[in-house]
Design an enzyme around this catalytic site. Structure first.
Site: not given
Length: 332
Positions: A67, A71-72, A75, A77, A79, A81, A98, A170, A200, A252, A260
């Site tokens: 995750r 997330h990196d 936002v 790209g 990098d 950050s 975040n 999202p 997920h 899941d 899977d």
């Protein structure tokens, strides 16, 4: 005359966009699978070993790292950050979207970076962004997923701000149009989006992210009709009214610790935890791909690997851009 004017406008637009296309292509072309062949030839084994050690300590290592990478990249790209800390709480990681990132993801990268830097040949030569990309692939494998090659050569960004996260990730209640739009803004197709949603397959969320689907869904309905009724009742047991919203729920419900294609089988049964999960099956435009992934692990694994490669190219810094951080949590 009018057609000529239109042609000039069109050509001008192409000229203006051309540098962007060239810059993007150039940045991507500098990523390669053997980028550290000379400077740190055993980087992959060093990272893999550190990640495996962390994974043995806690399973959360896997979903947290996966995750964190997503997330990196979404936002600023890919990098790293998102790794940067701010003394005044104004970094990417401090944005509300975040705050639910598990600390084990950050710790995985920090431990892997330390392992790489303990090697005298590799010290301060491998970026935190590349270590995060490698660690993400490794946790997928550790949880039963298929391995895939990782392109390397990213540099670390120096900028991280809370404001840059706004509207970049999202949300659980997104419909298909919203999902497609936000992924398309990063050069990812609908198929890429559906494949990446397969992340997920492992990990968890929290009661406050989905409670609207099991309580007071609408003035006439308590439960979202697209949610499997039995599953909804199980979710109510785990998330009763006025419960601590931070209580964790498996994404899941069937194989929560195995990477899977069961995630897609769950969608066919109305067991997508988020609205943004279930819509992949209920919307006819994406349903065919869900069915394909549900029936073929090979199709899902290939699509996921392809999508992760494309995700890993988003907004990368290469060459003389950015830096190679000594400490992943702060600029040099």
């Amino acid at each position: 005359m009018e057609s000529r004017r239109s042609l000039i406008v069109a050509l001008s637009a192409i000229v203006l966009l051309l540098p962007l296309f060239i810059a993007t292509a150039t940045a991507q072309s500098k990523l390669s699978r053997d980028f550290y062949k000379s400077s740190c030839p055993n980087v992959e084994s060093l990272v893999r070993s550190a990640v495996a050690n962390k994974f043995r300590q806690t399973f959360v290592t896997a979903p947290a790292t996966l995750r964190l990478f997503f997330h990196d990249c979404f936002v600023r790209g890919c990098d790293a950050s998102v790794m940067l800390a701010s003394p005044n709480g104004n970094a990417e990681k401090d944005h509300p979207d975040n705050l639910s990132l598990a600390g084990d993801g950050f710790d995985t990268v920090i431990k892997a970076k330390a392992a790489v830097d303990r090697n005298s040949r590799c010290k301060n030569k491998v970026s935190c962004a590349d270590i995060l990309a490698l660690a993400t692939r490794d946790v997928v494998v550790l949880t039963g997923g298929q391995s895939y090659p990782v392109e390397l050569g990213r540099r670390d960004g120096r900028i991280s701000s809370k404001s840059s996260v706004q509207n970049q990730l999202p949300h659980p209640n997104f419909n298909l149009n919203q999902l497609n739009a936000i992924f398309a803004s990063h050069g990812l197709t609908q198929k890429d989006m559906i494949a990446l949603s397969g992340a997920h397959s492992i990990g968890f969320s929290h009661c406050n992210k989905m409670s609207n689907r099991i309580y007071n869904f609408s003035p006439r309905m308590e439960i979202d009709p697209k949610l499997n009724t039995q599953y909804a009742l199980q979710l109510r047991q785990m998330c009763p009214r006025k419960v601590d919203p931070r209580i964790a729920i498996n994404m899941d419900p069937t194989t929560p610790r195995k990477f899977d294609n069961t995630y897609y089988k769950n969608l066919k049964q109305g067991k997508g935890l988020f609205t943004s999960d279930q819509v992949l099956f209920t919307d006819s435009r994406s349903k065919t791909v869900v069915n394909s992934f549900a029936s073929s692990p090979a199709a899902f694994n290939k699509a996921f690997a392809d999508a992760m490669t494309k995700l890993g190219r988003v907004g990368v810094l290469t060459g003389r851009q950015g830096e190679i951080r000594i400490d992943c949590t702060r600029p040099n």
